[in-house]
Every structure is written in structure tokens, then in C-alpha cells.
Design a protein around this motif. Structure first.
Motif, mmCIF file in Angstrom:
data_model
loop_
_atom_site.group_PDB
_atom_site.id
_atom_site.type_symbol
_atom_site.label_atom_id
_atom_site.label_comp_id
_atom_site.label_asym_id
_atom_site.label_seq_id
_atom_site.Cartn_x
_atom_site.Cartn_y
_atom_site.Cartn_z
ATOM 1 N N CYS A 15 0.843 -1.198 0.000
ATOM 2 C CA CYS A 15 0.000 0.000 0.000
ATOM 3 C C CYS A 15 0.877 1.246 0.000
ATOM 4 O O CYS A 15 1.981 1.250 0.561
ATOM 5 N N ARG A 22 -3.533 3.416 -0.116
ATOM 6 C CA ARG A 22 -4.221 2.591 -1.111
ATOM 7 C C ARG A 22 -3.269 1.497 -1.609
ATOM 8 O O ARG A 22 -2.065 1.726 -1.744
ATOM 9 N N SER A 39 -8.094 -0.090 -3.824
ATOM 10 C CA SER A 39 -8.882 0.035 -2.592
ATOM 11 C C SER A 39 -7.973 0.496 -1.456
ATOM 12 O O SER A 39 -6.753 0.325 -1.505
ATOM 13 N N SER A 40 -8.574 1.074 -0.425
ATOM 14 C CA SER A 40 -7.788 1.618 0.680
ATOM 15 C C SER A 40 -7.740 0.632 1.839
ATOM 16 O O SER A 40 -8.500 -0.343 1.883
ATOM 17 N N THR A 41 -6.854 0.904 2.775
ATOM 18 C CA THR A 41 -6.754 0.054 3.963
ATOM 19 C C THR A 41 -7.984 0.202 4.852
ATOM 20 O O THR A 41 -8.174 -0.606 5.767
ATOM 21 N N TYR A 42 -8.790 1.208 4.585
ATOM 22 C CA TYR A 42 -10.048 1.337 5.343
ATOM 23 C C TYR A 42 -11.093 0.374 4.781
ATOM 24 O O TYR A 42 -11.925 -0.157 5.516
ATOM 25 N N GLU A 43 -11.027 0.131 3.467
ATOM 26 C CA GLU A 43 -11.976 -0.785 2.842
ATOM 27 C C GLU A 43 -11.562 -2.244 3.037
ATOM 28 O O GLU A 43 -12.397 -3.112 3.265
ATOM 29 N N ASP A 53 -9.099 -3.764 5.478
ATOM 30 C CA ASP A 53 -8.209 -3.501 6.607
ATOM 31 C C ASP A 53 -7.546 -4.797 7.049
ATOM 32 O O ASP A 53 -8.157 -5.619 7.736
ATOM 33 N N ASP A 112 -7.278 -5.040 10.959
ATOM 34 C CA ASP A 112 -8.483 -4.813 11.755
ATOM 35 C C ASP A 112 -8.541 -5.699 12.995
ATOM 36 O O ASP A 112 -8.882 -5.244 14.085
ATOM 37 N N LYS A 163 -1.235 0.007 13.840
ATOM 38 C CA LYS A 163 -1.737 1.218 13.187
ATOM 39 C C LYS A 163 -0.767 2.385 13.362
ATOM 40 O O LYS A 163 -0.550 3.188 12.445
ATOM 41 N N ARG A 220 1.188 4.496 10.388
ATOM 42 C CA ARG A 220 1.175 5.962 10.219
ATOM 43 C C ARG A 220 2.591 6.519 10.172
ATOM 44 O O ARG A 220 2.874 7.471 9.442
#
Length: 498
Positions: A158, A164, A186-190, A192, A195, A204, A208
Motif C-alpha cells: 500500500c 491505497r 482500494s484503501s486500507t479502510y476498505e 483492513d 483490523d 496502526k 502511520r
């Protein structure tokens, strides 16, 4: 010569002097698309030594060099960077693979940009093509691409700027069931992947910061909505000069399922082992140390568990005959299994019992072990001995039995006589063979004497000699000896064997 022309020529010479020593390749074109100058770096990037080998203009250049995009598709002539700059277009960071038409073995990768030089009035004066040789970088990237795709470990990459996914390998698609276009973009939010990580907050934070994410257990959602147990880790890297994060995975779902199946299997074995009413013992194959026994073993042999578990078979000494014990384990070591071997076993109170031992090799905690099952056959042995004794007594005078009944009784007696004497039928004299044949017909000594026209004492002497040679002690044993060898049967008589 006008002042403007002089100024233009002076500026161009100064420009050429400035860029001659640059490592970037530079090609200058006139407004009429003619190639007027190139520095040494540009010539080297085309594998030539003279500017004339570039071609007189953009069209000739296209006839001498084939260009392809990085996806291996040919670049249309109208889209060649030199054609675009000849039209006055400005662009940057165009990646192309360049191959001389007359030398297809040589290829360079160029990152190209354009520059339109204007005069003091803002009018175009010169067209400049600037290129950077990124062949080594492209080769390294290609090796990375191949390695990434061939890596059996599932992985995705990503981009940290927008989180993404920009790359995914077949291992990840196979593990999760996603299609490539469901992941790329797709993003790491979609999607994950962290998670359900074991230490999600740390993971996490490291994401960052663009720092290494240590290995940790996680539960990854897959395409069908289910989840898989995985080990995930993150490694920062740069791809196309952009900070990225490489996520790699180990699919532990098969191992988890195997562990569950093994645990269930062990539970079933433990229940069957404990509840079986037959004595069972498990010992290591290497040193015969008892690892476990069931309750039936303790009850039947009257041993407390602490006197059995953790000790060797030899120390417990419950197999009465040491020679039989040695043979039993030697046979196990050789064949791996035994089926109903008769062994005499001694209980703790020294009472003896006859057992039929069956054994097999099992693997427990990655160690070879022997599982021994003891079947108490004491009563059966006693019954057989009583039956044999009764048969012996009855067959002392077998004259009044039919021949068929004698054979059946002899076969019953054979149950307790497993070993065959080594004597041969040919060791008997002709007269002794005649006597043995008549014994097998169920005749008494007097009847044999009458049949052979011999004195009764002579027949008794022959019978005693036959017993001695055959190593038997009664008529029934003599009959069994003959029947085991197929003597005096109808087939034997047809062959004329006397």
C-alpha cells in the motif's frame, strides 16, 4: 547579421556549453523539427557516437529507434517523446524502453521530459528533449516485480500517502479469494488487514509512522465474508520514489484446522483408551518406558499406576518369560506390528495369566511408540488343555472310533501343538510306515498284528519305535503328525508314496 540572430546563436552556444557535461541526455531541435545538437550523454543513451545517427529529424529518429511503454506495448510514432516535443508539447516523467532497430539485443529505459526555450518576447526559440537513463532502476524494479509475483507468501503493498493498495501478488489473491481489481486501488479502510490484529494499536501507529510492523496474529476477512487466521507483518519500502508498506502474511488456517483435528483425535483416542475393558499399554519404542496404561490394565494386573507409568517394561517385569519379552520387542522393532502372540503375564500378586498380545506402532508427539493390547486367554487355555487331556485318554484305545472321528479328534488336539518335529517320513522303515498308516486308520495293536501277520509284541515294538522317531507320546499325536504332512490321504495313495 542582425543583433537578434547573433544573440540567439550566442545563447545557443552558451546553452550547449552548459549542458555538454551534464549526466542527463539532452537533444535540441529547431522549430522545423530538425535535430540540431545532442550532448554525449544523449548519444550514449542511444548507443551511438555521432549526432547524425539520431536521424535528421523526428521522423527519421522514429525509423531508427523502437520505443515501447513499460507494459510492453509499442509507442505509436506520433506519441514518441521527440515527436511530441517537436509539436511544442511539454511533458514530464514519461517512461519508455528504447531499442535500436538494427540492434534488438540492446535496450535502455529512459525517463523523458520536454522543455520549450523561448526568446525575450516569449516566442519559442528551441525545443529541448531531456532524458535520464533509468535502465538499472527499471531492471531492479523488474526483478522486484518478478520476485514479488513469484513469492509464495501472500503479500500486498500500500502507498503511505493515501493508504491505497498498489500491488498484490497471486498468493494473497489465492488465500483470500479476492480478484485483483478488488484489491488494487482500494484503501486500507476498505480492506483492513490490521483490523483484527493481535496488537492493532501498535500496528496502526507503525503504519502511520511508516515504520516496521512486527509479526503478530490477526484475523483476515476474505472474499466470501468469512475470516482466516494469519500472521501479518509490515515492512516499509520505497516504490517508484514513493514511501510504501509491504504487508506479508502466513496463512495459519490449515495449521489451526490440523491442530483442532489433532486435538479431537487425541480426545477420541483418550476416551477409547480409558474406557476399553481390555488391558492396554503405551510405551516408547526407543527405551520401552511406559507412557500410559488404561484402568483395565491396572485392575487386571493389580498394579498401582505409580509402579507402572514412567518405568520400563523390564523394570515392571510383568512378562513372565524374559526370552518371550525380548522376542516380542525384537519382532516389533522389525515388523512394526504383531497379531495375537501368546505370552504369559505375571500379575503383581505373582499369579500367572495367559494373554494373546497384539501390538502396533503409533506416533505420539512426534515420537514412535508401541501400543500393546493384552487379551486374557487363561480360561480358553485351560479349556483346551482339559479337552486335549480328555482326547488323550479316550484315544488310548481308538479301535472302536471311526476313522473320520479319529481325524477330527486329532485336529482338535493339534490346537495345542504348534511346532512340527523335524523328523522326516523317510526316516521310518517300510514296516514302521505300515504300522503308522494302520494307526492312522484307527486300528489297535492286535488289529495291526492281524493285518500285517505279525506277533503282538512285534507290533508294540514297532509302535514304540515310531513314537520315538516322531517324538510323539500317543496314538493321537502320531495321527496329528501324519495328517499335518498329508500322509495316507487319497491323493497321497494315488501318487504311490509309501
Amino acid at each position: 547579421m542582425s543583433q537578434d540572430v547573433l544573440t540567439t546563436e550566442t545563447s545557443r552556444r552558451q546553452l550547449q556549453q552548459i549542458i555538454t557535461g551534464l549526466s542527463d541526455g539532452v537533444i535540441l531541435l529547431d522549430l522545423d523539427q530538425a535535430i540540431v545538437w545532442a550532448n554525449d550523454a544523449a548519444l550514449a543513451m542511444h548507443g551511438i557516437e555521432r549526432i547524425g545517427d539520431l536521424g535528421a529529424n523526428a521522423k527519421e529518429y522514429a525509423r531508427r529507434f523502437a520505443l515501447r511503454y513499460r507494459n510492453n506495448h509499442p509507442v505509436p510514432v506520433a506519441s514518441y517523446p521527440i515527436s511530441r516535443v517537436a509539436r511544442g508539447e511539454t511533458f514530464s516523467d514519461v517512461l519508455v524502453e528504447l531499442t535500436p532497430i538494427d540492434d534488438e539485443e540492446r535496450t535502455w529505459v529512459h525517463k523523458v521530459r520536454s522543455l520549450v526555450v523561448t526568446d525575450s518576447h516569449g516566442e519559442p526559440e528551441s525545443l529541448v528533449l531531456i532524458m535520464d537513463d533509468v535502465t538499472e532502476w527499471a531492471s531492479a524494479e523488474q526483478r522486484f516485480e518478478k520476485t514479488f509475483a513469484a513469492n509464495p507468501a501472500p503479500a500486498v503493498i500500500c502507498r503511505l500517502s493515501d493508504l491505497r493498495y498498489i500491488k498484490v501478488n497471486p498468493g494473497f489473491l489465492e488465500m483470500t479469494g479476492y480478484a485483483r481489481d478488488q484489491v488494487i486501488g482500494s484503501s486500507t479502510y476498505e480492506l483492513d488487514v490490521l483490523d483484527q490484529a493481535q496488537n492493532k494499536d501498535l500496528a496502526k501507529q507503525r503504519l502511520r509512522e511508516g515504520a516496521t510492523i512486527p509479526q503478530m496474529q490477526a484475523e483476515l476477512r476474505v472474499a466470501d465474508g468469512a475470516s482466516k487466521q494469519v500472521i501479518v507483518a509490515g515492512q516499509p519500502l520505497e516504490l517508484n520514489d514513493e514511501p510504501c508498506m509491504l504487508f506479508s502474511f502466513v496463512d495459519v488456517e490449515p495449521r489451526r484446522k490440523a491442530e483442532v483435528a489433532l486435538r479431537q483425535s487425541e480426545e477420541r483416542f483418550a476416551k477409547a483408551f480409558g474406557l476399553t475393558p481390555v488391558p492396554i499399554l503405551v510405551c516408547s519404542a526407543s527405551d520401552q518406558v511406559v507412557m500410559d496404561v488404561n484402568e483395565a490394565f491396572l485392575e487386571t494386573l493389580a498394579y498401582p499406576r505409580e509402579e507402572v507409568q514412567g518405568r520400563t517394561i523390564a523394570e515392571i517385569d510383568f512378562i513372565y518369560d524374559k526370552g518371550a519379552r525380548t522376542k516380542l520387542f525384537s519382532a516389533l522393532e522389525k515388523t512394526g506390528r504383531l497379531d495375537r502372540v501368546d505370552v504369559r503375564v505375571r500379575k503383581k500378586d505373582t499369579q500367572l495369566m495367559d494373554c494373546a498380545v497384539s501390538a502396533d506402532t503409533v506416533n505420539i508427539q512426534d515420537s514412535a511408540c508401541y501400543l500393546l493390547v493384552l487379551m486374557d486367554i487363561t480360561e480358553r487355555k485351560r479349556t483346551e488343555l482339559e479337552l486335549v487331556t480328555a482326547i488323550e485318554e479316550v484315544m488310548k484305545d481308538a479301535s472302536w472310533f471311526s476313522r473320520t472321528l479319529i481325524e477330527k479328534l486329532a485336529n482338535v488336539k493339534h490346537v495345542n501343538s504348534p511346532q512340527l518335529p523335524s523328523v522326516s517320513f523317510t526316516d521310518l522303515t517300510a514296516r514302521e510306515r505300515d504300522v503308522l498308516e494302520l494307526i492312522c486308520e484307527g486300528l489297535a495293536d492286535k488289529e495291526i498284528a492281524a493285518r500285517l501277520k505279525l506277533a503282538p509284541n512285534t507290533v508294540r515294538n514297532h509302535v514304540a519305535t515310531v513314537y520315538s522317531k516322531l517324538d510323539v507320546h500317543s496314538r493321537s499325536e502320531a495321527i496329528v503328525w501324519a495328517r499335518e504332512r498329508g500322509l495316507f490321504s487319497s491323493a497321497w495313495r494315488q501318487k504311490g508314496q509309501r
